[in-house]
Every structure is written in C-alpha cells, then in structure tokens.
Design a protein around this motif. Structure first.
Motif, mmCIF file in Angstrom:
data_model
loop_
_atom_site.group_PDB
_atom_site.id
_atom_site.type_symbol
_atom_site.label_atom_id
_atom_site.label_comp_id
_atom_site.label_asym_id
_atom_site.label_seq_id
_atom_site.Cartn_x
_atom_site.Cartn_y
_atom_site.Cartn_z
ATOM 1 N N SER A 102 0.830 -1.208 0.000
ATOM 2 C CA SER A 102 0.000 0.000 0.000
ATOM 3 C C SER A 102 0.866 1.261 0.000
ATOM 4 N N PHE A 103 1.898 1.282 0.818
ATOM 5 C CA PHE A 103 2.783 2.451 0.841
ATOM 6 C C PHE A 103 3.593 2.547 -0.450
ATOM 7 N N THR A 104 3.962 1.401 -1.003
ATOM 8 C CA THR A 104 4.687 1.408 -2.266
ATOM 9 C C THR A 104 3.833 1.999 -3.379
ATOM 10 N N LEU A 105 2.576 1.571 -3.450
ATOM 11 C CA LEU A 105 1.676 2.092 -4.482
ATOM 12 C C LEU A 105 1.321 3.551 -4.232
ATOM 13 N N GLN A 106 1.301 3.973 -2.974
ATOM 14 C CA GLN A 106 1.070 5.386 -2.670
ATOM 15 C C GLN A 106 2.190 6.231 -3.286
ATOM 16 N N GLY A 107 3.441 5.784 -3.102
ATOM 17 C CA GLY A 107 4.558 6.512 -3.695
ATOM 18 C C GLY A 107 4.534 6.474 -5.210
ATOM 19 N N LEU A 108 4.199 5.312 -5.768
ATOM 20 C CA LEU A 108 4.116 5.194 -7.231
ATOM 21 C C LEU A 108 3.054 6.133 -7.777
ATOM 22 N N ALA A 109 1.873 6.134 -7.155
ATOM 23 C CA ALA A 109 0.786 6.992 -7.638
ATOM 24 C C ALA A 109 1.149 8.467 -7.501
ATOM 25 N N GLY A 110 1.849 8.822 -6.409
ATOM 26 C CA GLY A 110 2.254 10.213 -6.233
ATOM 27 C C GLY A 110 3.193 10.674 -7.321
ATOM 28 N N ALA A 111 4.186 9.840 -7.652
ATOM 29 C CA ALA A 111 5.114 10.194 -8.729
ATOM 30 C C ALA A 111 4.400 10.207 -10.073
ATOM 31 N N TRP A 112 3.463 9.288 -10.269
ATOM 32 C CA TRP A 112 2.700 9.227 -11.516
ATOM 33 C C TRP A 112 1.889 10.512 -11.710
ATOM 34 N N LEU A 113 1.261 10.966 -10.644
ATOM 35 C CA LEU A 113 0.514 12.221 -10.737
ATOM 36 C C LEU A 113 1.435 13.373 -11.101
ATOM 37 N N ALA A 114 2.573 13.462 -10.421
ATOM 38 C CA ALA A 114 3.495 14.566 -10.692
ATOM 39 C C ALA A 114 4.028 14.506 -12.118
ATOM 40 N N SER A 115 4.133 13.290 -12.677
ATOM 41 C CA SER A 115 4.625 13.165 -14.054
ATOM 42 C C SER A 115 3.643 13.748 -15.060
ATOM 43 N N ARG A 116 2.413 13.995 -14.630
ATOM 44 C CA ARG A 116 1.435 14.647 -15.507
ATOM 45 C C ARG A 116 1.796 16.112 -15.735
ATOM 46 N N TRP A 117 2.621 16.687 -14.852
ATOM 47 C CA TRP A 117 2.930 18.113 -14.925
ATOM 48 C C TRP A 117 4.402 18.400 -15.160
ATOM 49 N N THR A 118 5.270 17.410 -14.974
ATOM 50 C CA THR A 118 6.703 17.651 -15.155
ATOM 51 C C THR A 118 7.408 16.354 -15.514
ATOM 52 N N THR A 119 8.484 16.485 -16.280
ATOM 53 C CA THR A 119 9.309 15.326 -16.611
ATOM 54 C C THR A 119 10.516 15.217 -15.683
ATOM 55 N N ARG A 120 10.649 16.132 -14.761
ATOM 56 C CA ARG A 120 11.811 16.141 -13.870
ATOM 57 C C ARG A 120 11.660 15.078 -12.780
ATOM 58 N N LEU A 121 12.654 14.230 -12.679
ATOM 59 C CA LEU A 121 12.638 13.149 -11.708
ATOM 60 C C LEU A 121 12.593 13.677 -10.279
ATOM 61 N N ASP A 122 13.372 14.725 -9.991
ATOM 62 C CA ASP A 122 13.440 15.225 -8.621
ATOM 63 C C ASP A 122 12.095 15.761 -8.145
ATOM 64 N N LEU A 123 11.360 16.439 -9.012
ATOM 65 C CA LEU A 123 10.040 16.950 -8.634
ATOM 66 C C LEU A 123 9.048 15.807 -8.429
ATOM 67 N N GLN A 124 9.096 14.815 -9.303
ATOM 68 C CA GLN A 124 8.180 13.680 -9.169
ATOM 69 C C GLN A 124 8.416 12.930 -7.863
#
Length: 546
Positions: A102-124
């Motif tokens: 659950s925590f792993t998927l929370q982090g994955l989903a958070g980075a996935w959402l951020a990838s909708r707005w930026t391609t920068r790894l550090d921001l995601q």
C-alpha cells in the motif's frame, strides 16, 4: 523512472517505520491487537473452509447467524477433504506485505501524478514523498484494507488525463472492482470521485462517460458480492451506533492529536474524533496549501492560454466537497463545541457509514494534489523543487515524534508477543476429534471464559469452527437469539459430541448436573472446558476431566 523511484520512496518509508519483521508471514503475535484480528482471522478460517458462494463468505468463524440448532456453524456439512488436509498447518499472514504494498503504491501513484505536470525526476519523487507522509495514511495501519489510499490517487490520475484516455471502461471497472473487494468506505469514496469525473465536461460523448461510470458501479457491486457483503443477514445489521461520535471536527486538518512537533493541541468534541475523525494534514502540507493559494492569487491574470494547474473539474470538486460535508456528520463540531446537531430518526440510515470522518480523505488528497500541481506548473523548476523540498522537510520534522513512537513500538520484542493459554501440545490431541469449538458465553453474549483470540487461532489451526469473532456489522437480532439459545442449551446440559466447550469454572458443576452425567468438565493445560463423556474418551490421556 520517476514512478519506480516514487514506489521505492513509499516502500522505504514503510520499512523505516515498521521494520522488516512484520513482513514475515509466520509472525502473528503483532496481529492480535487493534483491528488486525479482524483481517487475520478472516483469512485464518477462510483457508480451511470449503468454497462457498459468494466466495468471500465464511461460515465457520464469527457470530452465528442463527440459534445453535439451526446455525450454519452447527448444520453445515463436514469440511471437504482439501480443507481438512490443512489441519495443523501454520497460518501465513499477508498483512505486513499488504501494508508494504500500500505504501509502495502510494509513492508510485504520487510520482505518476506529478509526471502529468513535469518530466523532472526530482520533482516527481519529492511530490511522491509528500503524499507518502500523509498522516491519514500512516494512522490507518491498524485498518490494513483502509490503507489503499492509492486507489483515490488512481482516480485523480484518471481525472488529470485528456478526454481521449480518461474514460476507458476497463480501467474504471478495475478501479471499482478493487474498491468493492477492499472496503465499502473506499468503494463509495472511489465511486463518488469517478462520478465527478464522469460529469466533468469533456470532448467525449455523454454515453462514453456514462459507460465508464456504469462499468465502475457494476464492478463495485460485483466486488461487494464476491467479498460476501450481501450475505450479512438482517436489514438492520448494516447500521450501527457511533454516528456523530466518529465524525470529523471542522478544525480537524489543523488538529494534531499528538502528531505535531509545532502545533498546539485543540480539544476534541467526541472521543471518536481522535482516530476516525483524525484528519491532520501536517504542517508541511498546510504551508504548501497556503503557498499554492498565494501563487494562484498572485498569478490569477497570467493563465498563459494553457492549463497551469491540475485542472480538476467542478463536478469532481463538488463530489469531494459533498463527502467532506458528510464527514462532519449530523452533529457538526468545532474544537470542543457542538455547533449544530440535527441528529434524529431520519439519520438512522446513515449509520451504515458511522465513521463519517473518513469521508474527508478525497477532499484532502484533491487539495494536496492541486497544490502540488500549482507549485510545479507555475514556478520555475528550481524554485518549485526548493519549495517542495522545504515542504517535505517541514512535514518530516513536524511528524517526527509520531513516526519515532511507531518505529520504537514496531521494534519492541513485546510488540510481536501474545498470550496463548492454549499453546500446550495437549491441545493438538484434544481438538483433533472435534468439529466445533464453543465459548460459553462468547464475547458477544457476555464475559467470555478467556480472550477469544487464542481460541480462534487454535480452532482455525485445527479446522474447527468457532462461535465468536470480530464483526464490523453483526446481525443484532441473530446475535440475541443465539445468545439466549446457547444459554438455554448449556443450562440444560445439552452438549454435542462433535463440540468442545470453553466455560467459566463456576458453571462446571451446573453443566455436569444438568447433563445427568453425560458431560465432564475440567482443565486442559489450565483452560477450563466441558465436553461429552463419549467424546473425551478419544483424548482422555491428554488431560483428566470428571
């Protein structure tokens, strides 16, 4: 790459809090507290029962649905050969791995959402870390199925897409099915958000949007059926007490309830608000929301002809707001005061979701995701990264005390220990000849002769049924009928040969006398029991009863 790293952030955070011992499927001592027994014993008995329809239905564990003479626990056919072959097999729990997932998927989903707005790894990755540190997620470890907050983020990922890929019926159905299988609260929240997405104007025909919502709804109902939700008997069993007690306080987002290093405590209006109504966002997230609002106000005239924030539609926001209002319950409170109380008979049907405070989660995540999008899209990348790193650091420092408390607890050997008065090897021989284990009285009927957890553990281990257990929504009429019938049966000395009874020592003489000599009672390794004289003959060498 950002999604992979985001998933690792979620996994590392959980392991930092809980350690690795909880991942051992053979460790069950820690599961005998809080609400973990509900999940553990459900699986513990499911694994040894023959299949039923619906598949999630369990007949051998929990509050019987009828008096002893007609109960499925008493009248069901003997377990199949495949289930009986599992007698004595040590149970393997997946709760620890599920929490890690659950925590792993929370982090994955958070980075996935951020990838909708930026391609920068550090921001995601930084956005993922902020979402992983949401206090409302960590506090839910005691309710494993409710840790699937990533399901809400999945809906927001869908909502952030272009209309051409937003309404894929198979994906909406999958979201609905997972929600239906996991937990009714999450299922309703998910359907609510999907309804908002479906009604958001888009360059797709209304039929396509309605088709996605219909697929999600049907899949949710199917998930409920598969999990056995509709097998709960009694119209009133889905409703229960607590409506208004387990509500959200109007000030809940800033009420730390012991979780903040910086913010002062604010009095609660009801005891239930300390957990079910807990909605503290963390100082870092609170500052992020303030910053996002300030950025939007300062740049309100600079829309630039393109979407400069997450762009969630009004219907989606409206559905989240409706659920947030429901979270307040009919008794609206602020700090320690009741502002409005419209409770009455008309609210009885809402008691099916008595822990109304949980329904603030969709709005909490919607607001946080919106704030992240504003910072990422409206600030230069380096400035946005500085802001998000500062938010993550402040959040971590603010919640450090709560995190440290849970880290220490999870590493204490006592956390994994539990008292098992039935651990003596004699119990393996004793239980081998029975089909049912009965506590008299069971906890749902009065003061039980011993905690139910050891009895349930050994009953499931040996393939016996048991007449008690945790139930979120018991059928009260069936419970009362069973309690009265069981009491009458034992007081009349009517013991069955296929059943062993755990009874209070004070009741033994009365049971012996009422049975006319057909019942014998005594201790098996310090545990008081009664059984028929005929059945005891099979294991009389293990303990002496009279």
């Amino acid at each position: 790459m950002g999604r992979v790293v985001g998933a690792l952030v979620g996994a590392v955070f959980f392991l930092w809090i809980a350690g690795t011992r909880s991942l051992d499927p053979g460790e069950i001592g820690w599961l005998m507290r809080y609400d973990w027994p509900i999940h553990f014993f459900g699986w513990h008995f499911f694994r040894v029962e023959p299949w039923h329809w619906p598949p999630g239905r369990i007949l051998g564990y929990g509050v019987p649905a009828a008096p002893p003479s007609a109960s499925p626990i008493r009248s069901r056919s003997s377990p199949s050969r495949s289930s009986r072959s599992r007698r004595g097999c040590r149970p393997r729990s997946s709760i620890g791995p599920w929490l890690l997932l659950s925590f792993t998927l929370q982090g994955l989903a958070g980075a996935w959402l951020a990838s909708r707005w930026t391609t920068r790894l550090d921001l995601q990755v930084t956005a993922a870390a902020i979402l992983v540190m949401m206090p409302v997620l960590l506090i839910r470890i005691g309710h494993p199925s409710l840790c699937a907050h990533w399901l809400l983020l999945w809906v927001l990922i869908v909502a952030s897409r272009d209309a051409s890929t937003r309404f894929r019926a198979w994906e909406w159905a999958l979201i609905g099915l997972i929600g239906g299988l996991l937990h009714p609260y999450l299922a309703v929240m998910t359907l609510g958000l999907l309804t908002g997405v479906a009604f958001t104007p888009a360059a797709r025909p209304l039929a396509a949007r309605a088709g996605g919502l219909a697929a999600a709804t049907l899949a949710t109902v199917f998930g409920w059926w598969m999990s056995g939700l509709f097998a709960v008997s009694g119209a009133a069993s889905m409703a229960t007490e607590g409506l208004g007690n387990y509500s959200m306080n109007l000030l809940a987002p800033i009420m730390p309830v012991g979780w903040s290093t910086f913010l002062p405590e604010i009095p609660l209006a009801t005891p239930g608000q300390a957990f079910e109504g807990f909605q503290y966002l963390g100082l870092g997230v609170l500052l992020l929301l303030v910053a996002a609002v300030g950025i939007r106000v300062a740049q309100r005239s600079d829309e630039g002809g393109s979407r400069r924030h997450a762009g969630f539609g009004v219907p989606l926001v409206a559905t989240a707001l409706v659920m947030a209002v429901f979270a307040l319950s009919p008794r609206v409170t602020a700090a320690g005061s009741v502002l409005v109380d419209v409770s009455g008979p008309w609210t009885a049907h809402f008691a099916v979701f008595r822990a109304t405070g949980r329904f603030f989660w969709p709005l909490a995540y919607l607001a946080l995701v919106w704030a992240l999008s504003v910072v990422i899209l409206r600030l230069p990348p380096r400035v946005a990264l500085s802001v998000l790193l500062a938010v993550a650091i402040v959040q971590a420092i603010d919640l450090h005390g709560a995190h440290q408390e849970r880290r220490i607890s999870a590493r204490d050997p006592e956390f994994y220990a539990w008292s098992d008065p039935m651990r003596d090897p004699a119990w393996t021989q004793v239980l081998a000849g029975y089909e049912h284990l009965v506590l008299y009285p069971p906890p749902q009927c009065g003061q039980a002769p011993m905690p139910f957890e050891p009895a349930a553990y050994h009953a499931g281990l040996q393939g016996l049924t048991i007449n008690t257990g945790n139930a979120a929504r018991p059928d009260e009429a069936a419970r009362l009928a069973y309690c009265h019938a069981l009491g009458d049966q034992l007081k009349a000395g009517q013991l069955a040969d296929d059943t062993i009874y755990l009874v209070p020592p004070a009741e033994m003489d009365a049971i012996r006398h009422a049975s006319g000599g057909s019942a014998v009672c005594g201790d098996v390794a310090t545990v008081p029991v009664c059984a028929t004289r005929a059945s005891v003959a099979r294991w009389s060498t293990a303990a002496e009863l009279r």
